[in-house]
Scaffold this motif. Structure first.
Motif, PDB file in Angstrom:
ATOM      1  N   SER A   1       0.831  -1.205   0.000  1.00  0.00           N
ATOM      2  CA  SER A   1       0.000   0.000   0.000  1.00  0.00           C
ATOM      3  C   SER A   1       0.868   1.259   0.000  1.00  0.00           C
ATOM      4  O   SER A   1       0.508   2.271  -0.605  1.00  0.00           O
ATOM      5  CB  SER A   1      -0.979   0.001   1.170  1.00  0.00           C
ATOM      6  N   ARG A   2       2.027   1.190   0.628  1.00  0.00           N
ATOM      7  CA  ARG A   2       2.947   2.334   0.578  1.00  0.00           C
ATOM      8  C   ARG A   2       3.462   2.542  -0.846  1.00  0.00           C
ATOM      9  O   ARG A   2       3.593   3.674  -1.304  1.00  0.00           O
ATOM     10  CB  ARG A   2       4.113   2.110   1.528  1.00  0.00           C
ATOM     11  N   ARG A   3       3.733   1.447  -1.544  1.00  0.00           N
ATOM     12  CA  ARG A   3       4.157   1.559  -2.949  1.00  0.00           C
ATOM     13  C   ARG A   3       3.056   2.181  -3.801  1.00  0.00           C
ATOM     14  O   ARG A   3       3.334   2.990  -4.682  1.00  0.00           O
ATOM     15  CB  ARG A   3       4.560   0.188  -3.506  1.00  0.00           C
ATOM     16  N   TRP A   4       1.816   1.805  -3.552  1.00  0.00           N
ATOM     17  CA  TRP A   4       0.702   2.401  -4.289  1.00  0.00           C
ATOM     18  C   TRP A   4       0.664   3.910  -4.055  1.00  0.00           C
ATOM     19  O   TRP A   4       0.395   4.677  -4.984  1.00  0.00           O
ATOM     20  CB  TRP A   4      -0.633   1.779  -3.885  1.00  0.00           C
TER      21      TRP A   4
ATOM     22  N   TRP B   1      13.630   6.085   7.986  1.00  0.00           N
ATOM     23  CA  TRP B   1      12.276   5.734   7.527  1.00  0.00           C
ATOM     24  C   TRP B   1      12.265   5.792   6.003  1.00  0.00           C
ATOM     25  O   TRP B   1      12.333   6.855   5.409  1.00  0.00           O
ATOM     26  CB  TRP B   1      11.249   6.682   8.131  1.00  0.00           C
ATOM     27  N   TYR B   2      12.192   4.622   5.371  1.00  0.00           N
ATOM     28  CA  TYR B   2      12.284   4.531   3.917  1.00  0.00           C
ATOM     29  C   TYR B   2      11.171   5.291   3.211  1.00  0.00           C
ATOM     30  O   TYR B   2      11.377   5.861   2.143  1.00  0.00           O
ATOM     31  CB  TYR B   2      12.273   3.054   3.487  1.00  0.00           C
ATOM     32  N   TRP B   3       9.987   5.308   3.798  1.00  0.00           N
ATOM     33  CA  TRP B   3       8.803   5.876   3.151  1.00  0.00           C
ATOM     34  C   TRP B   3       8.695   7.368   3.430  1.00  0.00           C
ATOM     35  O   TRP B   3       7.661   7.876   3.839  1.00  0.00           O
ATOM     36  CB  TRP B   3       7.569   5.102   3.589  1.00  0.00           C
ATOM     37  N   SER B   4       9.785   8.051   3.188  1.00  0.00           N
ATOM     38  CA  SER B   4       9.903   9.470   3.466  1.00  0.00           C
ATOM     39  C   SER B   4      10.932  10.083   2.523  1.00  0.00           C
ATOM     40  O   SER B   4      11.788   9.379   1.988  1.00  0.00           O
ATOM     41  CB  SER B   4      10.366   9.645   4.919  1.00  0.00           C
TER      42      SER B   4
END
Length: 192
Positions: A37-40, A161-164
């Protein structure tokens, strides 16, 4: 020009203003706690950048909400940007749930004001949208967004934090998505 949204959220589409955005998952569920979902979410942002809707200056994808700092391109309304990014994530997530975890869908059921039922990925309403006009406001928001995973105890350092966009700002390596550093440096009026 202000446009009134549900929950009295006002959006000001003012040419030259950056926008600090925060929007949450339905009932603050941790719908962004999985890499898929983070990739989306990242792919939705990438699509917006590639189609020329906005420049991305900073982001953080948390388990149940998203922070974005964007600069809309001339003639693009904030409502169009949010619809594009949020709908692409919601559609993919709901499609995945229907195929793989249909029992979870009942947690996303929303009875709308007109009585109709729908599945929601995002919380109803406009979320948080603040216009930023000075470079100091922009840098303050970037720091606040990037430190969110640290404040929540998800990582020890914001750049972990990778998603940043934090690591991208620190290293210059655009992972998981490119950010528009040069545009930020060139467009914000220092000291305004």
């Amino acid at each position: 020009m202000a446009k009134l949204h549900r929950k009295h959220c006002k959006r000001y589409d003012i040419v030259g203003d950056a926008h600090a955005l925060t929007y949450s998952c339905f009932h603050r569920l941790p719908l962004l706690s999985r890499d898929r979902s983070r990739r989306w979410m990242i792919e939705g942002l990438q699509h917006g950048r590639e189609t020329g809707m906005f420049d991305l200056w900073a982001f953080v994808v948390m388990p149940e909400h998203v922070h974005l700092l964007i600069y809309p391109r001339a003639g693009v309304r904030m409502s169009s940007i949010l619809n594009s990014v949020k709908q692409s994530v919601a559609q993919r997530a709901l499609r995945w749930l229907k195929a793989n975890e249909p029992s979870y869908l009942r947690r996303l059921e929303d009875v709308q004001p007109n009585g109709q039922r729908a599945h929601r990925f995002w919380q109803r309403g406009g979320g948080y949208d603040r216009n930023l006009v000075t470079i100091s406001d922009v840098h303050e928001k970037i720091a606040y967004f990037h430190n969110n995973p640290v404040r929540r105890g998800l990582v020890a350092r914001a750049s972990d934090w990778y998603w940043s966009s934090c690591a991208a700002w620190e290293t210059g390596i655009d992972e998981p998505i490119a950010i528009d550093r040069e545009f930020l440096r060139g467009k914000m009026v220092i000291g305004s």
